[in-house]
Design an enzyme around this catalytic site. Structure first.
Site, PDB file in Angstrom:
ATOM      1  N   TYR A 276       0.833  -1.199   0.000  1.00  0.00           N
ATOM      2  CA  TYR A 276       0.000   0.000   0.000  1.00  0.00           C
ATOM      3  C   TYR A 276       0.873   1.256   0.000  1.00  0.00           C
ATOM      4  CZ  TYR A 276      -3.397   3.515   1.371  1.00  0.00           C
ATOM      5  OH  TYR A 276      -4.177   4.655   1.414  1.00  0.00           O
TER       6      TYR A 276
ATOM      7  N   LYS B 290       1.125   4.243  -2.898  1.00  0.00           N
ATOM      8  CA  LYS B 290       0.847   5.649  -2.641  1.00  0.00           C
ATOM      9  C   LYS B 290       2.073   6.535  -2.887  1.00  0.00           C
ATOM     10  CE  LYS B 290      -3.502   5.842  -1.762  1.00  0.00           C
ATOM     11  NZ  LYS B 290      -4.392   6.627  -2.647  1.00  0.00           N
TER      12      LYS B 290
END
Length: 304
Positions: free
Chosen positions: A171, A175
């Site tokens: 994740y 990002k």
């Protein structure tokens, strides 16, 4: 002073929001539509999108909201959506909000890429790259939704192609890719003299337990009173988390290449302002390698 509770009139503005049927994306759509914008709500689920649009119209009768099918985890869906969007009226804003959080088990997109990187970054990269000529012609504000988690990732081969899977690491890497792409796109738009602009925004720590309920929309999550009391000291609801996203989309006082987020401690909560990003998120060589990789994986080059 920017007041997120009193947005400037947006009548005549057409703004695309990906993932607008839930969470941060829903509240961004609600706020933008409430100020008079025509919001194009892009979602992979027609049913969830319909419920979100009903909720928006319930709060703002007469709001202009329309649906655009889009599955960012399927590049064929991205291609079809881009063709439809490009054929429509010009966009004044594109809020690339949609994203997924993975699971303990590694999952992949329809094209075989790790799900979080493939959806959060590659899907948006392909959408923006396909739309870039029309976005540039219209002077569109492009907003990429990052995360404070970009602090803990790097755009190195060991992060982009790890030998073992970690949900949190995947994740954070996705990002950071979103953030680095947004900053590098801003530099390239500026270098080519394009009137389009690229800004990165993040919501701070936005939690469902602190989010107001909306009928039919996945936004609020129940939690005990003591948990809410503890977390409200360091977190905020997704309605407030959408403020930096909305300001970055409509406030042209936020400059090209800026990073917008909450002004509180550690950028977790607060009013939307320009905030500092980590230095490695603006490293140009890493961003250029990321764009080369993204073009290879999606088959779409950035053309200005």
């Amino acid at each position: 002073m920017w007041n997120p509770d009193d947005l400037p009139p947006l009548a005549g503005k057409r703004i695309l929001v990906t993932g607008g049927n839930a969470g941060l994306g829903y509240f961004a759509c609600e706020q933008l539509a409430g100020a008079g914008a025509h919001v194009v709500l892009a979602s992979r689920s027609p049913d969830k999108a319909a419920r979100a649009m009903d909720a928006i119209r319930g709060r703002h009768p007469g709001a202009r909201v329309s649906f655009q099918p889009l599955d960012l985890a399927d590049l064929s869906s991205v291609r079809a959506a881009a063709a439809t969007i490009a054929a429509g009226a010009p966009l004044s804003g594109l809020l690339a909000n949609a994203g997924v959080v993975g699971s303990r088990r590694r999952r992949t997109t329809a094209d075989g890429v790790e799900l979080q990187f493939g959806t959060n970054h590659l899907g948006h990269y392909a959408l923006i790259a396909r739309l870039l000529p029309s976005l540039s012609a219209a002077g569109t504000r492009i907003v990429h939704v990052g995360s404070i988690s970009h602090r803990w990732a790097r755009l190195t081969p060991s992060f982009l192609e790890p030998s073992t899977y970690s949900n949190a690491r995947a994740y954070a890497t996705s990002k950071l890719a979103v953030t680095a792409f947004g900053f590098e796109l801003a530099r390239r738009l500026d270098a080519t003299g394009s009137p389009a602009t690229s800004v990165v925004a993040h919501p701070g720590l936005a939690l469902g337990m602190l989010t107001p309920d909306r009928p039919g929309v996945a936004a609020h999550r129940s939690a005990s009173r003591w948990r809410r009391r503890i977390m409200e000291r360091v977190a905020q609801g997704k309605d407030a988390g959408a403020w930096p996203l909305v300001r970055a989309t409509i406030d042209r006082g936020i400059p090209n290449g800026a990073y917008c987020g909450p002004d509180g401690w550690f950028q977790l909560t607060g009013r939307p302002v320009v905030v500092p990003a980590q230095r490695h998120a603006r490293e140009r060589n890493a961003a250029s390698r990321l764009i080369d990789l993204s073009a290879r994986l999606t088959g779409v080059d950035l053309r200005f």
